[in-house]
Scaffold this motif. Structure first.
Motif, PDB file in Angstrom:
ATOM      1  N   ALA A   1       0.823  -1.211   0.000  1.00  0.00           N
ATOM      2  CA  ALA A   1       0.000   0.000   0.000  1.00  0.00           C
ATOM      3  C   ALA A   1       0.856   1.260   0.000  1.00  0.00           C
ATOM      4  O   ALA A   1       0.538   2.242  -0.678  1.00  0.00           O
ATOM      5  CB  ALA A   1      -0.934  -0.006   1.206  1.00  0.00           C
ATOM      6  N   LEU A   2       1.941   1.241   0.740  1.00  0.00           N
ATOM      7  CA  LEU A   2       2.813   2.416   0.803  1.00  0.00           C
ATOM      8  C   LEU A   2       3.399   2.747  -0.562  1.00  0.00           C
ATOM      9  O   LEU A   2       3.633   3.913  -0.881  1.00  0.00           O
ATOM     10  CB  LEU A   2       3.924   2.193   1.828  1.00  0.00           C
ATOM     11  CG  LEU A   2       3.481   2.197   3.299  1.00  0.00           C
ATOM     12  CD1 LEU A   2       4.621   1.765   4.201  1.00  0.00           C
ATOM     13  CD2 LEU A   2       2.969   3.583   3.697  1.00  0.00           C
ATOM     14  N   ARG A   3       3.642   1.734  -1.380  1.00  0.00           N
ATOM     15  CA  ARG A   3       4.177   1.970  -2.722  1.00  0.00           C
ATOM     16  C   ARG A   3       3.162   2.664  -3.632  1.00  0.00           C
ATOM     17  O   ARG A   3       3.531   3.253  -4.649  1.00  0.00           O
ATOM     18  CB  ARG A   3       4.638   0.654  -3.346  1.00  0.00           C
ATOM     19  CG  ARG A   3       5.913   0.089  -2.732  1.00  0.00           C
ATOM     20  CD  ARG A   3       6.486  -1.020  -3.606  1.00  0.00           C
ATOM     21  NE  ARG A   3       5.669  -2.207  -3.557  1.00  0.00           N
ATOM     22  CZ  ARG A   3       5.847  -3.216  -2.694  1.00  0.00           C
ATOM     23  NH1 ARG A   3       6.830  -3.153  -1.799  1.00  0.00           N
ATOM     24  NH2 ARG A   3       5.074  -4.279  -2.727  1.00  0.00           N
ATOM     25  N   ALA A   4       1.880   2.602  -3.260  1.00  0.00           N
ATOM     26  CA  ALA A   4       0.848   3.231  -4.090  1.00  0.00           C
ATOM     27  C   ALA A   4       0.864   4.749  -3.974  1.00  0.00           C
ATOM     28  O   ALA A   4       0.352   5.451  -4.844  1.00  0.00           O
ATOM     29  CB  ALA A   4      -0.533   2.697  -3.705  1.00  0.00           C
ATOM     30  N   GLY A   5       1.441   5.269  -2.886  1.00  0.00           N
ATOM     31  CA  GLY A   5       1.534   6.714  -2.720  1.00  0.00           C
ATOM     32  C   GLY A   5       0.206   7.333  -2.324  1.00  0.00           C
ATOM     33  O   GLY A   5      -0.742   6.662  -1.906  1.00  0.00           O
ATOM     34  N   GLY A   6       0.137   8.662  -2.456  1.00  0.00           N
ATOM     35  CA  GLY A   6      -1.091   9.396  -2.144  1.00  0.00           C
ATOM     36  C   GLY A   6      -1.246   9.793  -0.694  1.00  0.00           C
ATOM     37  O   GLY A   6      -2.249  10.412  -0.330  1.00  0.00           O
ATOM     38  N   LEU A   7      -0.273   9.462   0.158  1.00  0.00           N
ATOM     39  CA  LEU A   7      -0.428   9.716   1.589  1.00  0.00           C
ATOM     40  C   LEU A   7      -0.434  11.208   1.902  1.00  0.00           C
ATOM     41  O   LEU A   7      -1.196  11.648   2.774  1.00  0.00           O
ATOM     42  CB  LEU A   7       0.690   9.020   2.376  1.00  0.00           C
ATOM     43  CG  LEU A   7       0.729   7.488   2.286  1.00  0.00           C
ATOM     44  CD1 LEU A   7       1.806   6.945   3.195  1.00  0.00           C
ATOM     45  CD2 LEU A   7      -0.621   6.896   2.652  1.00  0.00           C
ATOM     46  N   TRP A   8       0.406  11.974   1.208  1.00  0.00           N
ATOM     47  CA  TRP A   8       0.449  13.398   1.519  1.00  0.00           C
ATOM     48  C   TRP A   8      -0.807  14.111   1.027  1.00  0.00           C
ATOM     49  O   TRP A   8      -1.457  14.855   1.777  1.00  0.00           O
ATOM     50  CB  TRP A   8       1.691  14.050   0.906  1.00  0.00           C
ATOM     51  CG  TRP A   8       1.748  15.532   1.149  1.00  0.00           C
ATOM     52  CD1 TRP A   8       1.586  16.525   0.244  1.00  0.00           C
ATOM     53  CD2 TRP A   8       1.952  16.181   2.412  1.00  0.00           C
ATOM     54  NE1 TRP A   8       1.672  17.760   0.837  1.00  0.00           N
ATOM     55  CE2 TRP A   8       1.900  17.570   2.176  1.00  0.00           C
ATOM     56  CE3 TRP A   8       2.170  15.707   3.713  1.00  0.00           C
ATOM     57  CZ2 TRP A   8       2.066  18.503   3.203  1.00  0.00           C
ATOM     58  CZ3 TRP A   8       2.337  16.643   4.725  1.00  0.00           C
ATOM     59  CH2 TRP A   8       2.281  18.017   4.464  1.00  0.00           C
ATOM     60  N   THR A   9      -1.193  13.849  -0.220  1.00  0.00           N
ATOM     61  CA  THR A   9      -2.399  14.488  -0.748  1.00  0.00           C
ATOM     62  C   THR A   9      -3.633  14.046   0.022  1.00  0.00           C
ATOM     63  O   THR A   9      -4.558  14.835   0.239  1.00  0.00           O
ATOM     64  CB  THR A   9      -2.572  14.156  -2.243  1.00  0.00           C
ATOM     65  OG1 THR A   9      -1.364  14.465  -2.933  1.00  0.00           O
ATOM     66  CG2 THR A   9      -3.712  14.935  -2.853  1.00  0.00           C
ATOM     67  N   GLY A  10      -3.640  12.796   0.448  1.00  0.00           N
ATOM     68  CA  GLY A  10      -4.784  12.274   1.191  1.00  0.00           C
ATOM     69  C   GLY A  10      -4.602  12.315   2.692  1.00  0.00           C
ATOM     70  O   GLY A  10      -5.265  11.556   3.411  1.00  0.00           O
ATOM     71  N   ARG A  11      -3.733  13.197   3.173  1.00  0.00           N
ATOM     72  CA  ARG A  11      -3.380  13.200   4.602  1.00  0.00           C
ATOM     73  C   ARG A  11      -4.575  13.503   5.508  1.00  0.00           C
ATOM     74  O   ARG A  11      -4.629  13.006   6.634  1.00  0.00           O
ATOM     75  CB  ARG A  11      -2.251  14.195   4.858  1.00  0.00           C
ATOM     76  CG  ARG A  11      -2.558  15.633   4.511  1.00  0.00           C
ATOM     77  CD  ARG A  11      -1.287  16.479   4.559  1.00  0.00           C
ATOM     78  NE  ARG A  11      -1.525  17.887   4.225  1.00  0.00           N
ATOM     79  CZ  ARG A  11      -1.610  18.360   3.005  1.00  0.00           C
ATOM     80  NH1 ARG A  11      -1.490  17.539   1.973  1.00  0.00           N
ATOM     81  NH2 ARG A  11      -1.813  19.656   2.792  1.00  0.00           N
ATOM     82  N   ARG A  12      -5.529  14.319   5.025  1.00  0.00           N
ATOM     83  CA  ARG A  12      -6.681  14.631   5.881  1.00  0.00           C
ATOM     84  C   ARG A  12      -7.514  13.378   6.136  1.00  0.00           C
ATOM     85  O   ARG A  12      -7.920  13.112   7.277  1.00  0.00           O
ATOM     86  CB  ARG A  12      -7.539  15.706   5.217  1.00  0.00           C
ATOM     87  CG  ARG A  12      -8.711  16.170   6.080  1.00  0.00           C
ATOM     88  CD  ARG A  12      -9.491  17.269   5.378  1.00  0.00           C
ATOM     89  NE  ARG A  12     -10.050  16.809   4.119  1.00  0.00           N
ATOM     90  CZ  ARG A  12     -11.207  16.153   4.022  1.00  0.00           C
ATOM     91  NH1 ARG A  12     -11.903  15.851   5.112  1.00  0.00           N
ATOM     92  NH2 ARG A  12     -11.659  15.772   2.846  1.00  0.00           N
TER      93      ARG A  12
END
Length: 465
Positions: free
Chosen positions: A189-200
């Protein structure tokens, strides 16, 4: 009755689409099976105001959207109304309400029918006391019903944590979460990214987890081989963790392995669909505006792909803007300008989705349960019987229906169709795309002969923008 845009479903996507379409001058009819707007995610939100167990986004955002929907002029809202047939070429929707049928003519149709919980066929899942997590949440939202005794949530996904918080707030004292996620899912899942944009959204999920721990939730991870046991009703929940078998006393078992698009109507219409290999489900093929392979039909919300209520609402608004463009109310430049902010909202709401889809990818056993497990609850057909039909030559779920009646019950294959296809694919060593899906037929929901005979066109008066 005739209108510019007929919307099926009054969840976040349907409500937002209706508000946007009415603002653009379209005449809008919203058909909703439920008695009040909200869909599943905001079900009974108007009646639940002030309930501390449901405090937060459900009451705040859901209440605001429902209030805006109610206040918007130009929307003909038809609660307790079921779509049972749709002829998209003629633009005719056949509906049933209050024991009678009627027809609505629409220049464009938007299906905002949302998602359904993924069926979780395990041994013992037909025992009394076993239900889906979503069903338990419906009972909590609509009736304030709280299970007593030892409660187990088994499965994975954001709803498990949300429901755990709500049940603990409501007074459940013995609650255990058996998480079925695979050990390496987080790395993938971490390789999929999006954590910063989806941080909320990520922060919202972390807050739920922290609250459950503070309220005493017991969490068991890396669980597999779930089995419910009991004499007349569930009394024991068994599972394996590593090489060891475990058991716990259980009065209520709530199963959940995520939600999947509700494709019953889109498949009945013969629209193009794609197989989602990550989430093991079918989804209708849509363009950026929610348009399907039929020029008069669009899909918005989780019925086109799981994204959550914010993405659903944004998608509903985009579909309404596109409807106004196709019906001649907006040119392409005005359409794109009006859509810009909603497109931005949609992208932000979906940013975390690749991470969540991989983190909570269902295990292969979901589509390939053990032989003694009942798969078709309506006809009591087991996985072993379906594998046997596949070995005898049934190449797809429609053939298995002819062999065994699997998919012919009241649910019309909603609960068993994908699992039946998965078992055929496993047995025959082919892909899900090769096996295909059940092809439902009208009526989309069970009806009585009396309803069909009782046609009342006057029940749907004319509507003007």
């Amino acid at each position: 009755m005739s209108c510019d845009l007929a919307i099926v479903g009054a969840g976040p996507a349907g409500m937002a689409a209706a508000i946007e379409a009415a603002a653009l001058g379209l005449s809008v009819a919203v058909l909703d099976e439920q008695p009040a707007p909200g869909g599943q995610v905001f079900r009974a939100v108007e009646a639940a105001a002030g309930d501390p167990a449901l405090a937060g986004e459900f009451l705040d955002a859901g209440g605001a959207l429902a209030d805006a929907f109610r206040a918007t002029k130009g929307i003909a809202y038809r609660p307790r109304t079921t779509l049972w047939h749709l002829d998209p070429d003629a633009g005719v929707l056949s509906v049933a309400s209050d024991g009678a049928t009627a027809e609505i003519e629409a220049r464009r149709v938007l299906l905002a029918t949302g998602a359904q919980e993924r069926p979780v066929p395990i041994p013992g899942w037909t025992l009394p006391g076993v239900m889906s997590a979503g069903a338990a949440q419906i009972l909590l939202k609509t009736a304030g019903a709280v299970p007593e005794g030892s409660v187990v949530i088994a499965g994975q996904g954001p709803l498990c944590w949300l429901l755990a918080v709500q049940l603990l707030r409501a007074g459940v004292e013995r609650l255990t979460l058996l998480e079925t996620g695979a050990g390496g899912a987080l790395r993938d899942a971490l390789r999929a990214g999006g954590l910063w944009t989806g941080r909320r959204l990520l922060a919202k999920g972390v807050a739920l987890m922290r609250e459950t721990r503070a309220r005493g939730l017991t969490v068991v991870r890396n669980v597999r081989d779930l089995r419910a046991e009991g004499d007349g009703r569930i009394s024991t929940m068994r599972w394996r963790q590593g090489e060891r078998e475990h058991a716990i006393a259980c009065d209520t078992l709530l199963l959940h392995e995520g939600v999947i698009p509700s494709t019953h109507i889109t498949r009945a219409l013969g629209l193009d669909h794609d197989w989602d290999e990550t989430q093991l489900c079918w989804r209708p093929r849509l363009d950026a505006w929610g348009a399907t392979s039929h020029p008069a039909v669009a899909v918005a919300g989780d019925g086109g792909g799981i994204g959550g209520w914010e993405a659903a609402a944004a998608g509903g608004r985009l579909a309404a803007i596109e409807a106004a463009h196709r019906l001649g109310r907006l040119d392409a430049a005005a359409r794109d300008a009006r859509a810009a902010d909603h497109r931005k909202t949609q992208r932000a709401a979906l940013a975390l989705r690749p991470f969540l889809d991989r983190l909570y990818r269902p295990g292969p056993g979901i589509l390939a349960p053990a032989d003694d497990t009942i798969v078709c609850r309506c006809e009591e057909i087991t996985a072993g019987q379906i594998r046997g039909a596949a070995r005898l030559g049934a190449a797809g779920p429609n053939q298995v229906k002819a062999f065994l009646r699997a998919g012919m019950g009241p649910c019309q294959g909603r609960m068993c169709g994908t699992v039946v296809a998965g078992l055929i694919a496993e047995t025959r060593g082919v892909s899900m795309e090769t096996v295909g899906a059940l092809r439902p037929r009208a009526p989309f929901k069970p009806m009585t002969v009396g309803e069909l005979a009782n046609a009342r066109p006057e029940a749907m008066p004319e509507l003007t923008a």
